[in-house]
Structures are given as structure tokens and as C-alpha cells.
Motif scaffolding. Structure first.
Motif, short mmCIF file in Angstrom:
data_model
loop_
_atom_site.label_atom_id
_atom_site.label_comp_id
_atom_site.label_asym_id
_atom_site.label_seq_id
_atom_site.Cartn_x
_atom_site.Cartn_y
_atom_site.Cartn_z
N GLU A 205 0.58 -1.16 0.16
CA GLU A 205 0.08 -0.17 -0.20
C GLU A 205 0.92 1.41 -0.12
OE1 GLU A 205 -3.05 -0.19 2.96
OE2 GLU A 205 -3.58 2.16 2.86
N LEU B 89 -3.59 -3.42 -7.69
CA LEU B 89 -4.69 -3.01 -6.89
C LEU B 89 -4.48 -3.61 -5.41
CD1 LEU B 89 -7.47 -3.87 -9.40
CD2 LEU B 89 -6.62 -1.49 -8.72
N LEU B 90 -5.00 -2.84 -4.36
CA LEU B 90 -4.93 -3.49 -3.06
C LEU B 90 -6.08 -4.43 -2.76
CD1 LEU B 90 -4.21 0.00 -1.31
CD2 LEU B 90 -2.55 -1.83 -1.84
N LYS B 93 -8.90 -4.10 -0.38
CA LYS B 93 -9.79 -2.95 -0.32
C LYS B 93 -10.68 -3.26 -1.47
CE LYS B 93 -6.65 0.72 1.11
NZ LYS B 93 -7.51 1.24 2.47
N ASN B 98 -10.11 1.25 -3.63
CA ASN B 98 -8.64 1.82 -4.38
C ASN B 98 -8.96 2.72 -5.16
OD1 ASN B 98 -6.80 -0.75 -4.60
ND2 ASN B 98 -8.46 -1.86 -4.09
N THR B 133 -14.08 -6.72 -4.06
CA THR B 133 -12.56 -6.67 -3.75
C THR B 133 -11.89 -7.32 -5.21
OG1 THR B 133 -12.43 -8.66 -2.66
CG2 THR B 133 -12.50 -6.70 -1.39
N ARG B 149 -8.36 4.29 -11.58
CA ARG B 149 -7.49 4.92 -10.81
C ARG B 149 -6.50 5.84 -11.39
NH1 ARG B 149 -3.96 0.61 -7.54
NH2 ARG B 149 -3.07 1.01 -9.65
#
Lengths: 295, 237
Positions: A205, B89-90, B93, B98, B133, B149
Motif C-alpha cells: 500500500e 490494486l490493493l 480494499k 482503491n 474486492t 484509478r
């Protein structure tokens, strides 16, 4: 340039703490234990210091006068005694006052004094000595100097007691400082490790945030706030536990622990300093880890 | 918009980029092609200030990146969007979160985040999946979210490194179509890719690289690059 305020960083830190709850709970527990030791040491240190001060206030020296001194000689001697470094107060005790005091101290044995005839006790000056002069042979130095003054017959003081008091005060001061430094370093170490674990667990992150334009402050601040939150919470818990234990002490135990200055809990100022200082150590621990990680 | 002049970069003495000189104008759509090890990714990393060139001048939107301090780099990156081959991408989340992260990073007021994130998701056709997710999405869908994003902060140009490398041909075509639409709205696009078929059919400017050098530029030569410079599908990793 737009940005967020402290509430944003507090919320981010809270989110971070929750996402690594096990690691942070362990860090919180360890810090709480460390701060319990600090708090306990402070409690002992402050009460001992109060006791030592109270004893120091009674640090006295008797200067016995030769018979037949004129009032002007006595006044001159009093002036010299008061100007001697380490002497806080000087008060005249006449031979009659001394005898009255002696009879009072030996209550029940008044008969011993009935056959005494003339009062054998000399006039004296009772000096109160500054507690800072309790050790290192300073009392002895004062006594030797005063013994050489005109009109002085003899000088008496509790030599061993004074030296002991000095040693105790030094031990408490230096021991407390050493313990505080040791535990302070431990707190920095604990926090830097828990923040490091948090950093590694959120490394993906953090890397992404940097790629999409996050400033160093944006990345760093939540971790620093986390460090501060864990430590202040740990220190507050420790103070709470300590206060609980203190107030749960039975009256007899409290009486047993009471010194000449009584047995008191940590003053508010000390509690604030303890929690604030721990928060600063948390900030330092966080900074160490974050800077290492980002560099 | 982007000017590179005699840029060199090497890793432990092995040259990765040699004398790279080219420029990209505002609103252009440029493909950067070449086999693995040609230096495409290194070049994109240098443009994104993730790597420093050893020599040369790099001017991006009038800023010389050599003169930028570490504290200025985030502000330069805010004017660029970057799409990665592995989406980045996380996973824990949601799609919405994101996208929202990219808005938070630049300090977007909370009141605007939802509206802008949803607008970006609408642009890439992912509006109905904002609560999921990334592991619950297909590769193509994940890349769409990554594109959303990269666009949510309305960057002036978009860089993409093998954006279809992990996708099936149909999904890849969808992503390229998306880039074309983005470019038509005025965003400058620079894509590093192996996907020669798409490069050929889209008929845009092609800069071909080989062994750290630019071997052809269709804007200069108005010709197709040599087959050796472009790798056909399935021949490179």
C-alpha cells in the motif's frame, strides 16, 4: 495544495492499528508493562525523595558555647554561623531551655535531675543544615570550621546519619535516572519494531501510494500517530493500573510504607509528563522505522 | 509535453538505455514497442521518476526532472497516471476504496471523493462492481479498475507498462479501446507493449526500441519498424 487535518491522520492511524491488531496489542501490553515499572519506580523515587527531604529538614548541628561569653561575643558568633555556607537557620538554646527539654525527653525519670544542683548543660546554637550538605564529608567540613570559631566549646552532629542520608539520596537519584533511560530506550525499541512490522505488512500500500503521488508526510504521518497512540495509551493504562493498585492498598500497608513525608500517589504533573514523554518516545520510535523503511 | 535528450542509464555497468532522444507532444498516442530487455520499462520508470537516468535531459511539462528534489516528485506524479501490468490494486480494499485512495493521496475533499470515484468507474464500465474486492474480478476488470484509478485525478498524460500483458486478447482489446477513448478526450498516452497486432491495427505513432536504443520512430520515418524490433504475440514474456 490541498491536504487533510489531524482528524484524518488520527482516523488513518486508528485504521492501521486495527488492521495489525495482534502486533499492536502485544506492543501495547509490553509498553504498559514497561511504563508500570517506570511508574512504580517514580512512585518509590518521589516518595523516597520526599522522605529524604523531610529528614534533610531535620539535619541539625549543635554548637556548644563556652561559659561566660558576653552578649556581644554571642551576637558575633551568631553572625558568623549564619554566614557559613550550608547553614540555613541558627537558633540559640540557653542552658535552662536545654535542661527543660532534657527533663521533658526523659519523662518518668525526673528524680535523676533533683539532686543535680547547678545546671551542667552549656548554652548552644542549634543549626539547621541544607540537605545538599548531607554527604561527601561536607557536614564534617562545616563542623571543623565552626569548631575553630571564637567561643565554641564543641560541635556535635549525627555524622553517620548525615552521610547515610547523602548516599541514599544519590542512589535514588542516579538509580532512578538509569532506570528511566533504560526503559525509555526499551520503549523506543518496542515502538520502532511494532511500527516496522506495520510498515512491512502495508508495504504494498505504501509503495502504491508513493507511485500515485503521495507525499512523504502523507505516508509517514499515520505511522507516527500510531506510535504516539500506542505509547500514550500504554502509559495511560499503566498509570490507571498503578492508581488502582495504590488505592487498593490496605491501610496498614500504607502506614507501613509511609515515610516522614507520608506516602503519596504520583502528582498530576508527573503523570502528564510520564504520558507525554512516552508519547514522544513513541514518535521517536515511529520516526526511526519510517525513515529506515522509506529510505 | 515530454522531451528526452541523450538519456543514458545502466545497471552495474550494463547499459539499459543508450542515447535515448525523442519527444511526445500534447494529446499524442504513442506505442513503445520492442522485445524483452529493450529498455521500455526502464524508460517508463525514468519518466515516472522511479529511476534516475545517469546522463541526459528529461523535461516533463517544462520541468527538468534532474533538478527535482525528492519532495517535488509526488507533485510531478500527480500529473501522470500509471497503469501496471500486474494492476497493483490493493486486494483487501474494495474497488471503490482503491479509487478513493488515489483521491485521498492528493488531498481531495471528502465530499468530492465519492462523486469523482464513481465517475471514474463509470468511464471504465465498472460502476456496478464498486463494492467488490479485486480478487473477485477478472483480469480485464481489474485492469479497468487500475485504469480508472490512473484517471481519477485527471492526469495530463498516462503511462502504461504492458497493460494487457496478463490479459486474454479480447480483454486486451477492450483495454486498448479504453485508452483510445481517453486519448480522444485530450490525455496524452504512452504505452509500452509487446502486443504487435494491436499496435498495428490502432495505427498510432510507434517508437521501437532494441537493446536500450530507439531503432525507429514512425513519426520520423513514417514507416513500420523493423520486424526485429517488434515482438509478435507469444514470443516474449
Amino acid at each position: 495544495m490541498r491536504g487533510y487535518g489531524p482528524i484524518f491522520y488520527l482516523l488513518e492511524a486508528y485504521r492501521g492499528l486495527r488492521s495489525n491488531s495482534l502486533v499492536n496489542a502485544l506492543a501495547l501490553g509490553t509498553i504498559c508493562m514497561a511504563m508500570l515499572i517506570v511508574g512504580f519506580s517514580l512512585l518509590v523515587f518521589l516518595n523516597l525523595t520526599t522522605a529524604v527531604r523531610a529528614m534533610g529538614d531535620r539535619l541539625e548541628m549543635s554548637v556548644f558555647l563556652k561559659d561566660g561569653l558576653s552578649p556581644s561575643d554571642r551576637d558575633l558568633l551568631l553572625t558568623r554561623l549564619k554566614s557559613e555556607s550550608g547553614v540555613r537557620k541558627a537558633a540559640l538554646v540557653t542552658k535552662d531551655q536545654a535542661l527543660t527539654q532534657l527533663i521533658r525527653d526523659m519523662k518518668g525519670q525526673e528524680k535523676l535531675f533533683q539532686s543535680l544542683g547547678e545546671n551542667p548543660l552549656p548554652d548552644s546554637y542549634e543549626l539547621t543544615i541544607d540537605p545538599a550538605y548531607a554527604g561527601d564529608g561536607k557536614m564534617e567540613g562545616i563542623a571543623k570550621r565552626i569548631a575553630g570559631f571564637f567561643g565554641v566549646e564543641d560541635v556535635s552532629y549525627g555524622k553517620q546519619g548525615a552521610e547515610m542520608l547523602g548516599k541514599l539520596l544519590r542512589l535514588v537519584t542516579y538509580g532512578g535516572m538509569f532506570l528511566a533511560v533504560l526503559l525509555g530506550v526499551s520503549v523506543v525499541f518496542i515502538i520502532s519494531n511494532s511500527v516496522r512490522l506495520a510498515l512491512y505488512s502495508r508495504g504494498q500500500e505504501i509503495e502504491l501510494m508513493q507511485w500515485i503521488g503521495a507525499t512523504r508526510w502523507f505516508v509517514t504521518a499515520p505511522f507516527l500517530v500510531e506510535g504516539i497512540l500506542i505509547t500514550t495509551l500504554g502509559a495511560s493504562l499503566a498509570v490507571g493500573i498503578l492508581a488502582g493498585l495504590f488505592h487498593a492498598l490496605p491501610g496498614d500497608a500504607m502506614l507501613f510504607l509511609s515515610g516522614p513525608g507520608g506516602f503519596q500517589f504520583l502528582p498530576t504533573g508527573v503523570i502528564v509528563l510520564m504520558i507525554g514523554g512516552c508519547g514522544l518516545l513513541g514518535l521517536a520510535g515511529g520516526l526511526v522505522s519510517v525513515n529506515k523503511f522509506l529510505d | 509535453m515530454i522531451h528526452l535528450y541523450r538519456v543514458n542509464k545502466s545497471y552495474e555497468g550494463i547499459p539499459a538505455l543508450r542515447e535515448i532522444t525523442f519527444s511526445v507532444d500534447k494529446g499524442e498516442f504513442v506505442f513503445l514497442t520492442g522485445p524483452s530487455g529493450a529498455g521500455k520499462t526502464t524508460l517508463l520508470k525514468i519518466l515516472f521518476c522511479a529511476e534516475r537516468a545517469d546522463e541526459g535531459q528529461i523535461i516533463i511539462q517544462g520541468m527538468n526532472t534532474f533538478r527535482l528534489g525528492p519532495s517535488s516528485i509526488p507533485y510531478l506524479r500527480r500529473n501522470m497516471g500509471f497503469v501496471f501490468q500486474d494492476y497493483k490494486l490493493l486486494p483487501h480494499k474494495t474497488v471503490f476504496e482503491n479509487i478513493a485512495l488515489a483521491l485521498k493521496v492528493v488531498g481531495t475533499p471528502y465530499g468530492e471523493i465519492e462523486r469523482r470515484a464513481l465517475t471514474a468507474l463509470k468511464k471504465v464500465g465498472m460502476l456496478n462492481k464498486e463494492h467488490l474486492t479485486p480478487p473477485k474480478l477478472s483480469g480485464g476488470e481489474q485492469q479497468r479498475v487500475a485504469v480508472a484509478r490512473s484517471l481519477v485525478n485527471e492526469p495530463q498524460f498516462l503511462l502504461a507498462d504492458e497493460p494487457t500483458g496478463n490479459l486474454d486478447p479480447a480483454s486486451g482489446q477492450e483495454i486498448f479501446k479504453l485508452f483510445k477513448e481517453i486519448n480522444m478526450k485530450g490525455t496524452t498516452v504512452l504505452i509500452a507493449t509487446h502486443d504487435w497486432e494491436t499496435v498495428r491495427t490502432m495505427q498510432r505513432r510507434i517508437v521501437a526500441m532494441e537493446r536500450g536504443r530507439i531503432v525507429s520512430d514512425s513519426r520520423d520515418s513514417q514507416k513500420k519498424p523493423s520486424p526485429a524490433a517488434a515482438v509478435r504475440p507469444g514470443t516474449a514474456s
